[in-house]
Design a protein around this motif. Structure first.
Motif, PDB file in Angstrom:
ATOM      1  N   TYR A 294      48.378   6.188  79.639  1.00  0.00           N
ATOM      2  CA  TYR A 294      49.918   5.357  79.139  1.00  0.00           C
ATOM      3  C   TYR A 294      51.194   7.092  80.277  1.00  0.00           C
ATOM      4  N   LEU A 295      51.885   6.194  80.416  1.00  0.00           N
ATOM      5  CA  LEU A 295      53.239   7.230  81.249  1.00  0.00           C
ATOM      6  C   LEU A 295      54.375   6.456  80.988  1.00  0.00           C
ATOM      7  N   PRO A 296      55.256   7.193  81.248  1.00  0.00           N
ATOM      8  CA  PRO A 296      56.336   6.362  81.199  1.00  0.00           C
ATOM      9  C   PRO A 296      56.680   5.183  82.625  1.00  0.00           C
TER      10      PRO A 296
ATOM     11  N   LYS B  34      58.326   3.782  73.205  1.00  0.00           N
ATOM     12  CA  LYS B  34      59.430   4.601  73.884  1.00  0.00           C
ATOM     13  C   LYS B  34      57.533   6.462  73.897  1.00  0.00           C
ATOM     14  N   TYR B  35      57.298   6.701  75.122  1.00  0.00           N
ATOM     15  CA  TYR B  35      56.801   7.290  75.209  1.00  0.00           C
ATOM     16  C   TYR B  35      56.167   8.791  74.220  1.00  0.00           C
TER      17      TYR B  35
ATOM     18  N   MET C 192      46.172  14.719  79.759  1.00  0.00           N
ATOM     19  CA  MET C 192      47.444  14.297  80.617  1.00  0.00           C
ATOM     20  C   MET C 192      48.377  14.718  80.055  1.00  0.00           C
ATOM     21  N   LEU C 193      49.328  15.192  79.850  1.00  0.00           N
ATOM     22  CA  LEU C 193      51.017  14.715  79.497  1.00  0.00           C
ATOM     23  C   LEU C 193      51.790  14.746  80.231  1.00  0.00           C
TER      24      LEU C 193
ATOM     25  N   TYR D  18      57.468   3.329  77.508  1.00  0.00           N
ATOM     26  CA  TYR D  18      55.917   3.579  78.808  1.00  0.00           C
ATOM     27  C   TYR D  18      55.050   2.424  79.404  1.00  0.00           C
ATOM     28  N   GLU D  19      54.652   2.752  79.886  1.00  0.00           N
ATOM     29  CA  GLU D  19      53.242   1.256  79.878  1.00  0.00           C
ATOM     30  C   GLU D  19      51.788   1.702  80.806  1.00  0.00           C
TER      31      GLU D  19
END
Ligand SMILES: Cc1ncc(COP(=O)(O)O)c(C=O)c1O
Length: 463
Positions: free
Chosen positions: A392-394, A4-5, A356-357, A366-367
């Motif tokens: 990486y982001l959701p 998970k993110y 950055m979030l 995440y990917e």
């Protein structure tokens, strides 16, 4: 496996932090509910959180107070705000509530000073430190300020012609400073900064042009290191060279009583950022005291001109992920609904990184992605963080909106990006919201500017 993110951020950084936390899986910045901000104003969106400006100014002042007390340093500290990092009125109005002074860079800055004086936010006692290479309009504006009685206006001499031009514009007596042209870091493309006067020439310049000049007193030596205030051999070496010039000048120039160490305080560009501000200031103050004591001269009043540090951490940019383009097995492009080149130009021009979030969907997997801007320029992208060579982001999902935020982007981006002017591929400047707190400490928001319109751009273009 934790995919998970929220787990990724938790394992990679110290999270939550002083400014970031999660509530209902959504990101809060200084307790501002960012998804609520998006619901109210939409995205793309830029915002300025004003209380952070005052917070940082007062932090710096407290670090200097502590360092002065520890070193038994008997002089004053003067916090100046470097206006070029953000000229906006709401920024200056806020910064000036904290008993500070200002540093200017060009002619129109003085027009801002005049406006602020008319509103009573700057007085004749406020130091106006005028840096920059001065041409006719700037000289005229500075001398007009002096002629109107602004006794704490200090032009910083940047080239040999300026003194003559300034004295021609006024009959008043006035103080000046001299900017030392620092030697650049060895890896840089040139040796000596084009800004200021070389170390070796300063004493002679003083003796030949200032010493016998009845109208002018040398008050300040100015020193700014391009790479900023860092705990490395280069910084300490340059500081020591500057202090040598200070003590040798002081011995022949009694009016010299101030040292300006410029700007360049770093700000958080990653959640892993670690910089010991208090130690750094303590060390600078100790070094100055040591050199002055050894030379038998009084320690100087200290001035700083923090730009990024004053305003950088107040700014944020929010984008929506519009779509994902998978261009090969490994590269997934998340397209934002604006442009990096135009809204965060430093990320493109000097490869600067920001925090950055994701704002929402922290419980999703995440990917790894690349972020793409809307202009058709292949350089309009963002693909790595300060300490991790990736983003990486959701996971993108076409039915689940994803919003991302870039933080601590409050310095320089609007002026370098040409806010309100033409933008690459005519991608409009986003809405801008000002966030503050009322007397009870509650968060308030107000729209500063709507998103730029086609009419505004076409007007600039002459249609
Ligand atoms: C003379 C001078 N003072 C202060 C600053 C502000 O630097 P920073 O924004 O890094 O604090 C600059 C930036 O270029 C500068 O040239």
């Amino acid at each position: 496996m934790n995919t998970k993110y929220i787990d990724l951020i938790d394992q990679t950084y110290y999270f939550p932090s002083a400014e970031f936390k999660l509530q209902n899986q959504q990101l809060q910045f200084h307790d501002i509910d960012l998804m609520q901000l998006v619901e109210q104003y939409g995205a793309p969106l830029k915002f300025t959180y004003l209380p952070k400006i005052s917070e940082n100014i007062n932090l710096a002042k407290s670090w200097f107070d502590a360092a002065f007390a520890k070193a038994n340093y008997k002089a004053s500290y003067n916090y100046c705000y470097c206006t070029k990092s953000s000229h906006f009125k709401h920024v200056l109005d806020t910064a000036l509530k904290n008993d500070i002074h200002i540093e200017t860079s060009s002619a129109f800055d003085i027009n801002i000073v005049n406006k602020l004086k008319a509103e009573g936010k700057i007085t004749d006692e406020t130091y106006v430190i005028c840096n920059g290479f001065k041409r006719e309009q700037y000289i005229d504006n500075i001398t007009a300020l002096i002629n109107n009685g602004h006794k704490n206006c200090i032009p910083i001499i940047d080239n040999y012609e300026e003194l003559g031009l300034l004295t021609a514009g006024t009959n008043h007596r006035f103080n000046v400073g001299i900017r030392i042209a620092s030697e650049e870091e060895p890896k840089f493309e040139f040796y000596t900064s084009r800004l200021g006067i070389g170390y070796k020439n300063i004493l002679n310049f003083y003796k030949n042009q200032i010493d016998k000049n009845e109208q002018v007193s040398l008050k300040m030596l100015h020193f700014f290191i391009n790479t900023g205030i860092r705990d490395n051999a280069y910084y300490w070496n340059e500081l020591h060279k500057c202090l040598k010039v200070y003590v040798s000048l002081k011995k022949v120039c009694p009016s010299l009583d101030s040292l300006n160490i410029g700007g360049g305080f770093p700000i958080k560009n990653s959640l892993a950022f670690d910089f010991d501000y208090a130690y750094m200031i303590e060390e600078i103050v100790q070094q100055i005291k040591l050199v002055c004591d050894e030379a038998g001269v009084n320690v100087p009043h200290l001035f700083t001109e923090f730009g990024s540090f004053t305003v950088g951490e107040s700014g944020g940019a929010i984008y929506k992920i519009l779509y994902q383009k998978q261009q090969n097995d490994r590269e997934k492009w998340n397209m934002i609904n604006s442009s990096f080149i135009t809204t965060l130009p430093d990320s493109w021009a000097i490869n600067k990184r920001f925090i950055m979030l994701a704002l929402n969907r922290w419980n999703d997997e995440y990917e790894r992605v690349l972020l793409g801007g809307l202009t058709c320029d292949s350089d309009d992208y963002y693909n790595s963080e300060q300490n991790v060579n990736a983003i990486y982001l959701p996971k993108y999902h076409k039915d689940k909106d994803l919003y991302i935020g870039f933080f601590n982007v409050g310095a320089y981006q609007e002026s370098i990006g040409g806010y309100g002017g033409l933008q690459h591929c005519l991608i409009p400047a986003p809405k801008h919201v000002i966030i503050d707190r009322d007397e009870e400490g509650n968060i308030t928001t107000r729209l500063f500017k709507e998103q730029q319109t086609s009419e505004q751009m076409l007007d600039i273009l002459g249609y």
